[in-house]
Scaffold this motif. Sequence first.
Motif, PDB file in Angstrom:
ATOM      1  N   ARG A  22       0.836  -1.219   0.000  1.00  0.00           N
ATOM      2  CA  ARG A  22       0.000   0.000   0.000  1.00  0.00           C
ATOM      3  C   ARG A  22       0.862   1.257   0.000  1.00  0.00           C
ATOM      4  N   ASP A  23       2.043   1.175   0.611  1.00  0.00           N
ATOM      5  CA  ASP A  23       2.943   2.338   0.654  1.00  0.00           C
ATOM      6  C   ASP A  23       3.426   2.772  -0.729  1.00  0.00           C
ATOM      7  N   LEU A  24       3.290   1.904  -1.699  1.00  0.00           N
ATOM      8  CA  LEU A  24       3.744   2.247  -3.052  1.00  0.00           C
ATOM      9  C   LEU A  24       2.774   3.196  -3.758  1.00  0.00           C
ATOM     10  N   PHE A  25       1.557   3.292  -3.216  1.00  0.00           N
ATOM     11  CA  PHE A  25       0.499   4.025  -3.926  1.00  0.00           C
ATOM     12  C   PHE A  25       0.146   5.334  -3.231  1.00  0.00           C
ATOM     13  N   MET A  26      -0.200   6.324  -4.047  1.00  0.00           N
ATOM     14  CA  MET A  26      -0.793   7.544  -3.521  1.00  0.00           C
ATOM     15  C   MET A  26      -2.229   7.228  -3.094  1.00  0.00           C
ATOM     16  N   ASP A  27      -2.883   6.460  -3.929  1.00  0.00           N
ATOM     17  CA  ASP A  27      -4.287   6.114  -3.713  1.00  0.00           C
ATOM     18  C   ASP A  27      -4.359   4.928  -2.736  1.00  0.00           C
ATOM     19  N   ARG A  28      -4.298   5.250  -1.435  1.00  0.00           N
ATOM     20  CA  ARG A  28      -4.236   4.182  -0.423  1.00  0.00           C
ATOM     21  C   ARG A  28      -5.513   3.347  -0.399  1.00  0.00           C
ATOM     22  N   ALA A  29      -6.648   4.032  -0.589  1.00  0.00           N
ATOM     23  CA  ALA A  29      -7.924   3.304  -0.574  1.00  0.00           C
ATOM     24  C   ALA A  29      -7.964   2.331  -1.752  1.00  0.00           C
ATOM     25  N   GLY A  30      -7.475   2.791  -2.901  1.00  0.00           N
ATOM     26  CA  GLY A  30      -7.434   1.934  -4.080  1.00  0.00           C
ATOM     27  C   GLY A  30      -6.544   0.725  -3.823  1.00  0.00           C
ATOM     28  N   ALA A  31      -5.398   0.965  -3.183  1.00  0.00           N
ATOM     29  CA  ALA A  31      -4.471  -0.139  -2.899  1.00  0.00           C
ATOM     30  C   ALA A  31      -5.118  -1.128  -1.934  1.00  0.00           C
ATOM     31  N   ASP A  32      -5.811  -0.622  -0.903  1.00  0.00           N
ATOM     32  CA  ASP A  32      -6.476  -1.518   0.053  1.00  0.00           C
ATOM     33  C   ASP A  32      -7.530  -2.373  -0.651  1.00  0.00           C
ATOM     34  N   ALA A  33      -8.279  -1.731  -1.543  1.00  0.00           N
ATOM     35  CA  ALA A  33      -9.322  -2.473  -2.267  1.00  0.00           C
ATOM     36  C   ALA A  33      -8.684  -3.561  -3.128  1.00  0.00           C
ATOM     37  N   LEU A  34      -7.567  -3.233  -3.730  1.00  0.00           N
ATOM     38  CA  LEU A  34      -6.870  -4.203  -4.586  1.00  0.00           C
ATOM     39  C   LEU A  34      -6.403  -5.405  -3.759  1.00  0.00           C
TER      40      LEU A  34
END
Length: 507
Positions: free
Chosen positions: A406-418
């Motif tokens: 998740r730290d790789l993404f700006m879009d943390r919510a998007g990363a969590d969903a993924l």
Amino acid sequence: MTETFAHAPSAAPTPTAPDAAFTDLPWVQRFAALGPDFVATLSPSPLPAPYWVGRNNALAFDMGLPEAWASSDALLQTFTGNHVPKGTAQTASVYSGHQFGVWAGQLGDGRACSLGELAGLQVQLKGAGPTPFSRRGDGRAVLRSSIREFLCSEAMHALGVPTTRALCVTGSDAPVWREERETAAVVTRVAQSFVRFGHFEHFSHGQQHAQLKTLADYVIAHFYPACRHGAQEGANPYAALLAQVTQRTAEVVAHWQSVGFCHGVMNTDNMSILGLTLDYGPFQFLDAYDPAHICNHSDTQGRYAFYKQPNVAYWNLYCLGQALLPLIDDQEQAIAALETFKTHYPQALAARFAAKLGFAQAHDTQKPLIEAALKLLAQDRVDFTIFWRRLSHWAAAMDPADTSVRDLFMDRAGADALLTLFRALHEQSDGGSPASVLARMLRTNPKYVLRNHLGELAIRAAKDKDFSVLQALQTVLAQPFDEHPSHEAWAGFAPDWAAGIEISCSS
Ligand code: AMP
Ligand code: MG
């Protein structure tokens, strides 16, 4: 026949006597035996005072070279084009092709000198001087591009991607002019065959149908025997060949897309009839994931942007199909063979991405996950290789408290969903224990790829005659799925200066 040092220029050193152990290598001439319609004989132009830049001992062993090859002056001279050993031929082959979507007419090996075959592998010296097909070129290759080809072909091979291989690079301080003064090098590259789509286009375009048939029969006999012997009664072996090449091309391009490899110049003369990655020029492994990435600074229209590679492959296969039409003699059959790309490519890609995600098999339920992952990677321009490697480790526990992905993404919510989607799919599937998923992912998602800036580090040192970086990179890239803790920095993000590296067709 005695050994001769042919065409020694005044600038070249006096050659030493060839080492006895290397004078009787079992060279075979199958392609050159096709004759003067296919190959022109040439004399390599020697380079003064050659030195070893890089060597591939594993490949040398497979090719039956004696262990002591590194200390052989005869081989150093041979692989520079300064020495012509017994049993070798010196030839360049003629081909044509479509470059950037336009018919370019006759091209041919403008700087590759074929010596013949050793252990079933054609051996070519790339950069050994002008050939009858050099047109306005100097027949040379520079140190920079030779190191890139040497490192990348072996890196691709270690990733499991079909490719031409590289046996060694030799260098010379002889100047070669590109945008600036550089120095000469020769890459010795090997492959079962260097026949390109463009070879077929050449004879077809020139209405040389007898030669077209000779070439197709040669390729079928040596590399696709099932097209003749396995074919049903009355089936057309050339349509079968087209179908086989379509399948192999679909597979190699799917593999490229799965590791983030951008070829850069997918002209039909750079397309291998064996489905190998061929002609390493302005290639690049993606750092940040950008599907529209154009790695070749000469490609102003973006014809060969990363995401276009599958479509370009299909377009190129159509050129091959067109070229084979006089032999297939039935447009319907040719189109049917080409149409298989539309099933092979998605299947090959789905299989690659299933493995990247840790699944034993591809399944339609994985599609939304793959699409979501690529969309998010593109949106946040996340490093492609690092994402997949971190996801692999994350998969061992699938612990939401582990924020490495998740730290790789700006879009943390998007990363969590993924990650939630990823975990849910694994819970539903029979992919095995977390340990087996981890193991599958770690041997599919490399830790190390030849990023542009890593190649650049090896090149900079080599220009100062320090080949240690090249050697260390070579060792790491030969085992790209291993950890190599002492080289951790090479698995990290590309530094800012990497964006300034400009790679053009000039090599
Ligand atoms: P490429 O874009 O590298 O695939 O090369 C396209 C064509 O140009 C091929 O026929 C090459 O053999 C030829 N070529 C590229 N560089 C040189 C060079 N320095 N000297 C002669 N021919 C070259
Ligand atoms: Mg080429």
